[in-house]
Design an enzyme around this catalytic site. Sequence first.
Site, PDB file in Angstrom:
ATOM      1  N   HIS A  86     -25.232 -39.821  -6.935  1.00 37.96           N
ATOM      2  CA  HIS A  86     -26.025 -40.035  -8.042  1.00 37.96           C
ATOM      3  C   HIS A  86     -27.156 -41.432  -7.917  1.00 37.96           C
ATOM      4  CE1 HIS A  86     -22.579 -42.986  -8.404  1.00 37.96           C
ATOM      5  NE2 HIS A  86     -23.571 -43.458  -9.244  1.00 37.96           N
ATOM      6  N   HIS A 143     -26.430 -43.157  -4.152  1.00 39.30           N
ATOM      7  CA  HIS A 143     -25.253 -43.719  -3.603  1.00 39.30           C
ATOM      8  C   HIS A 143     -23.807 -43.091  -4.051  1.00 39.30           C
ATOM      9  CE1 HIS A 143     -26.252 -45.594  -7.332  1.00 39.30           C
ATOM     10  NE2 HIS A 143     -24.925 -46.036  -7.642  1.00 39.30           N
ATOM     11  N   ASP A 163     -28.559 -44.457 -10.461  1.00 43.87           N
ATOM     12  CA  ASP A 163     -28.183 -45.231 -11.697  1.00 43.87           C
ATOM     13  C   ASP A 163     -29.331 -44.948 -12.778  1.00 43.87           C
ATOM     14  OD1 ASP A 163     -25.652 -45.398 -10.873  1.00 43.87           O
ATOM     15  OD2 ASP A 163     -26.041 -47.748 -10.308  1.00 43.87           O
ATOM     16  N   ARG A 179      -9.350 -48.691  -3.505  1.00 41.72           N
ATOM     17  CA  ARG A 179     -10.665 -49.660  -3.802  1.00 41.72           C
ATOM     18  C   ARG A 179     -10.743 -49.709  -5.293  1.00 41.72           C
ATOM     19  NH1 ARG A 179     -15.862 -50.186  -1.889  1.00 41.72           N
ATOM     20  NH2 ARG A 179     -17.511 -50.000  -3.611  1.00 41.72           N
TER      21      ARG A 179
END
Length: 335
Positions: free
Chosen positions: A207, A265, A209, A275
Amino acid sequence: MVVLSQPIVDGNLTHIKTCKAAAANPFAIPVVDLSHSGAKTLIVEACKELGFFKVINHRISMDFVTQLESEAMKFFKLPPPEKAKSGPPNPFGYGSKVIGPNGDVGWVEYLLFSTNPDLAFRNPSSAATGISETLWKMANEYVSSVREMACEVLEMIADELEIPTREALSRLIRNQKSDSCFRINHYPARPNLQALTGRSLIGFGEHTDPQIISVLRSNDASGLQISGGGGTRWVAVPPDRAAFFFIVGDSLQVMTNGRLRSVKHRVVAESVRARVSMIYFGGAPLTEKITALEGVMEEGEESLYREFTWCEYKESTYKSRLGDDRLSLFQKSAQ
């Protein structure tokens, strides 16, 4: 992309996509030392070429950031029924696996906070069940610091692009009505998945941002990838827990008339370690018109995009899938 929390789904992984391993890094991720006199030039070069760069010497306490990360993990370690009680009140909430209302899912759980106004963390009694007062207060302090860093970077961009008003971009996220968000993502470790399938599990799908700029910080677990080589391959971003990563948003691409570009990203659950990432999304006020800035445009240059408000674009993103090219709907050539 920032989305409201959605109900928890079961632990079945069959509905979560996988992907091939990312390519070896064909280029170095741009690194900007904010204390360096040439930082603004390096920032704009990185935004033009990649839409992504790493910041060091940022003056934000890593001890505090580590404490915030630990406090967030206390929440994520709660039993699923307890975490579920914190979702999904609007605008705060907990979500797991479901990303938005249009069918996107990933190997992720998250907490999403509104920062309008001032994170609303000043009234912890209104917090969702299970989110500690300590976490609310620490998140508020963190966002205040990161927002100031983001404003510093945006003002460097304005200087380098020779925009007459240095605060033309930063004023939008400093505004009391700024529609900014803060998100903490937790990607649980999947230690056996790679050996079993030879593929990585999608944590958060590809996607861009939609906001002006995003500031990301993570622990030292890998997983973040950006689209490189003209969008033909994925490049793994080496983690650096002492640095921040800046991501150009769609709104900044429009406001610079395509000079700076947003980058696709994604995150993959490829690590044997969990993570944890924290992302500040700097957005304009809902009524703000998103259009090419006059100070950026050359004489006779036409705007690539039709004018729209941030509210209009935000609503459009909620109607789309993560990987859709949302800006294409607002290009003048598409009309």
